[in-house]
Motif scaffolding. Structure first.
Motif, short mmCIF file in Angstrom:
data_model
loop_
_atom_site.label_atom_id
_atom_site.label_comp_id
_atom_site.label_asym_id
_atom_site.label_seq_id
_atom_site.Cartn_x
_atom_site.Cartn_y
_atom_site.Cartn_z
N MET A 175 25.70 23.59 0.31
CA MET A 175 24.78 24.00 1.21
C MET A 175 23.59 24.60 1.05
SD MET A 175 27.78 25.52 4.11
CE MET A 175 28.69 26.36 2.69
N ARG A 176 23.55 25.20 -0.08
CA ARG A 176 22.41 26.15 -0.44
C ARG A 176 21.45 25.18 -1.20
NH1 ARG A 176 18.33 28.29 -0.92
NH2 ARG A 176 17.72 30.64 -1.26
N TYR A 177 21.80 24.19 -2.33
CA TYR A 177 21.00 23.54 -2.87
C TYR A 177 21.23 21.99 -2.80
CZ TYR A 177 20.19 27.99 -5.12
OH TYR A 177 19.88 29.40 -5.37
N PRO A 178 21.22 21.51 -1.62
CA PRO A 178 21.75 19.92 -1.52
C PRO A 178 20.99 18.98 -2.18
CG PRO A 178 20.49 20.70 0.29
CD PRO A 178 20.48 21.88 -0.19
N VAL A 179 19.61 19.33 -2.14
CA VAL A 179 18.86 18.09 -2.80
C VAL A 179 19.02 17.99 -4.27
CG1 VAL A 179 16.49 17.39 -3.51
CG2 VAL A 179 16.96 18.18 -1.11
N PRO A 180 18.78 19.12 -5.05
CA PRO A 180 19.29 19.12 -6.70
C PRO A 180 20.85 18.75 -6.79
CG PRO A 180 18.15 21.29 -5.92
CD PRO A 180 18.46 20.54 -4.80
N MET A 181 21.56 19.07 -5.97
CA MET A 181 23.00 18.73 -6.32
C MET A 181 23.11 17.10 -5.83
SD MET A 181 25.33 21.06 -7.08
CE MET A 181 26.70 20.46 -6.27
N LYS A 182 22.65 16.68 -5.05
CA LYS A 182 22.54 15.40 -4.70
C LYS A 182 21.89 14.56 -5.65
CE LYS A 182 21.15 11.82 -1.26
NZ LYS A 182 20.53 11.17 0.03
N THR A 183 20.79 15.04 -6.30
CA THR A 183 20.42 14.07 -7.46
C THR A 183 21.11 14.09 -8.74
OG1 THR A 183 18.08 15.03 -6.61
CG2 THR A 183 18.03 14.10 -9.10
N LEU A 184 21.76 15.41 -9.00
CA LEU A 184 22.58 15.53 -9.98
C LEU A 184 23.83 14.50 -10.10
CD1 LEU A 184 23.50 16.85 -12.84
CD2 LEU A 184 24.61 18.54 -11.27
N ILE A 185 24.55 14.39 -8.87
CA ILE A 185 25.58 13.47 -8.66
C ILE A 185 24.98 11.92 -8.61
CG2 ILE A 185 27.24 12.68 -6.69
CD1 ILE A 185 27.33 15.49 -5.57
N LEU A 186 23.77 11.72 -7.83
CA LEU A 186 23.47 10.14 -8.07
C LEU A 186 23.05 9.92 -9.50
CD1 LEU A 186 21.03 9.96 -4.95
CD2 LEU A 186 23.23 8.84 -5.30
N ARG A 187 22.61 11.01 -10.49
CA ARG A 187 22.57 10.47 -11.73
C ARG A 187 23.72 10.21 -12.58
NH1 ARG A 187 17.98 15.01 -13.61
NH2 ARG A 187 16.14 14.11 -12.55
N LEU A 188 24.78 11.16 -12.10
CA LEU A 188 26.09 10.72 -12.58
C LEU A 188 26.73 9.36 -12.25
CD1 LEU A 188 28.48 11.81 -14.28
CD2 LEU A 188 29.37 12.82 -11.88
N VAL A 189 26.42 9.00 -11.10
CA VAL A 189 27.00 7.84 -10.41
C VAL A 189 26.38 6.67 -11.11
CG1 VAL A 189 26.99 6.16 -8.41
CG2 VAL A 189 27.78 8.59 -8.15
N SER A 190 24.86 6.93 -11.30
CA SER A 190 24.15 5.79 -11.96
C SER A 190 24.55 5.55 -13.46
CB SER A 190 22.73 6.05 -12.16
OG SER A 190 21.78 5.16 -12.54
N TRP A 191 24.98 6.70 -14.26
CA TRP A 191 25.42 6.80 -15.53
C TRP A 191 26.77 6.06 -15.51
CZ3 TRP A 191 29.94 8.89 -17.98
CH2 TRP A 191 29.83 8.96 -19.27
N ILE A 192 27.47 6.20 -14.66
CA ILE A 192 28.96 5.68 -14.48
C ILE A 192 28.80 3.99 -14.52
CG2 ILE A 192 31.12 5.46 -13.45
CD1 ILE A 192 30.98 8.53 -12.87
N PHE A 221 30.30 19.97 4.63
CA PHE A 221 30.24 21.36 4.32
C PHE A 221 29.52 22.03 5.39
CE2 PHE A 221 31.55 20.05 0.08
CZ PHE A 221 32.79 20.71 -0.08
N ASN A 222 28.69 21.55 5.72
CA ASN A 222 27.63 22.32 6.91
C ASN A 222 28.44 22.34 8.04
OD1 ASN A 222 25.51 22.68 5.10
ND2 ASN A 222 24.62 20.68 5.52
N ARG A 223 29.14 21.40 8.29
CA ARG A 223 29.91 21.34 9.63
C ARG A 223 31.06 22.29 9.54
NH1 ARG A 223 31.20 15.22 9.96
NH2 ARG A 223 32.71 15.64 11.41
N PHE A 224 31.66 22.43 8.18
CA PHE A 224 32.91 23.61 8.17
C PHE A 224 32.13 25.12 8.22
CE2 PHE A 224 35.51 20.61 5.59
CZ PHE A 224 36.62 20.49 6.44
N ALA A 225 30.93 25.00 8.05
CA ALA A 225 30.34 26.35 8.06
C ALA A 225 29.85 26.64 9.66
CB ALA A 225 29.17 26.60 7.09
N GLY A 226 29.82 25.34 10.55
CA GLY A 226 29.40 25.75 11.96
C GLY A 226 30.29 25.31 12.97
#
Length: 364
Positions: A175-192, A221-226
């Motif tokens: 929720m706090r850092y969606p863009v960096p987290m998404k970039t990190l996960i996409l890099r992991l998916v790309s590597w796999i 997660f945003n919906r769980f917080a709202g």
């Protein structure tokens, strides 16, 4: 069951039985046979009852979390995925195999992959919060017990607790850092996908699908917080009851052996054991669990009874998982075969299994 899965399953059983045999051998006394013969079988049945009730509460938690997001997951489907996940957990380090099974089954129930993943991770988060808060409270009540622990056990507990607390940061980071987290996960998916370039999984649509599901994951997660906060709070309450019911199993077995239930101290021991079991070590955390259980309960269980206690407790909390999980797994396998033979394309993403069956019947 594939060959590799069978091997992991065998290792899990062997590790578990080996440690139990060692505990029996070390703690066996002239009174051990007498303790075995005098055990009240009704308490074992009661312990199994508590265990089944705990699994039912686990299923209710999944239903509450899913429905708070707008997905009407049935309780029976939820219970089946919990049981099937238990079997997968016996074959994977830290019992982590249960999570992919529940994600798959939630997807089959109509959830998007990202939402299903968020629900399963939120389960871990709620477990972490409840176990941490309860553990701190009991630690303050029984602070003197720490002086009796060996250094190696304390180190293992600290590592396990750090591992558990790491799950609490996942929703915050999402929720706090969606863009960096998404970039990190996409890099992991790309590597796999790069590593799988020689297989049919190297479809160019994988990253696109991953990008879409990651958005669902963070939005969930945003919906769980709202808007879904009420479901999250209800899930937290059920989680508390789940762990209380789960921890009562050991106290009931202690009473069956003619000992005091030691409820507070037993709860504390099992919090530590539950946290240790989450660390990815051996398949199903077998061996490690029996060893830590023996080390902790040796403080309140007479030596001649220790092997009996560990065996009965692991039967209810581990070997029963295998029995129930096998039945649930067989149902899932039969369903998957039916789906593939009846609909070669399989379900559309997010399409519930029941809706597929209804559509198929209408088409016939």
């Amino acid at each position: 069951m594939k060959l590799k899965s069978r091997g992991l399953f065998a290792i899990s059983i062997i590790f578990s039985l080996a440690v139990i045999v060692i505990v029996f051998w070390i703690t066996f006394t002239d009174e051990t046979i007498e303790y075995i013969l005098s055990f009240n079988i009704l308490f074992l049945l009661l312990a199994i009852g508590f265990r089944l009730l705990a699994l039912g509460l686990w299923g209710v938690r999944i239903v509450l979390l899913s429905r708070s997001l707008g997905y009407p997951v049935s309780l029976l489907h939820s219970l089946n995925m919990v049981l099937a996940g238990l079997l997968a957990g016996t074959m994977t380090p830290g019992q982590a195999g249960g999570e992919p099974v529940r994600v798959h089954e939630l997807y089959r129930a109509g959830l998007k992959v990202g939402d299903a993943t968020a629900v399963v991770i939120m389960e871990r988060v709620l477990d972490g919060i409840i176990l941490t808060v309860t553990g701190i409270i009991i630690m303050l009540m029984t602070s003197e017990i720490w002086s009796t622990f060996s250094k190696s056990l304390i180190i293992l507990i600290v590592i396990a607790w750090i591992f558990l607390l790491s799950f609490l940061f996942i929703p915050f980071l999402a929720m706090r850092y969606p863009v960096p987290m998404k970039t990190l996960i996409l890099r992991l998916v790309s590597w796999i996908t790069g590593k799988l370039s020689h297989t049919r999984l190297s479809s160019s649509g994988i990253c696109t699908r991953a990008d879409h599901e990651i958005d669902n994951f963070f939005n969930c997660f945003n919906r769980f917080a709202g808007p879904a906060r009420s479901g999250l709070l209800a899930g937290a309450c059920v989680t508390g009851f789940f762990w209380i019911t789960e921890f009562m199993v050991a106290s009931v077995i202690l009473m069956g052996l003619g000992l005091d239930p030691h409820i507070v101290l037993s709860f504390f021991f099992q919090i530590l054991i539950a946290i240790i079991m989450m660390v990815p070590t051996t398949p199903g955390s077998s061996g490690i669990t029996e060893l830590s259980t023996s080390s902790l309960y040796a403080l309140i269980v007479p030596a001649g009874m220790l092997g009996i206690f560990v065996l009965l407790w692991r039967f209810v909390t581990f070997y029963l998982n295998i029995i129930l999980g096998t039945m649930a797994g067989m149902y899932i396998v039969h369903r998957e075969i039916s789906l593939r033979t009846g609909n070669s394309k399989g379900p559309e993403p997010g399409e519930p299994v029941m809706e597929m069956a209804e559509n198929k019947n209408k088409g016939g």
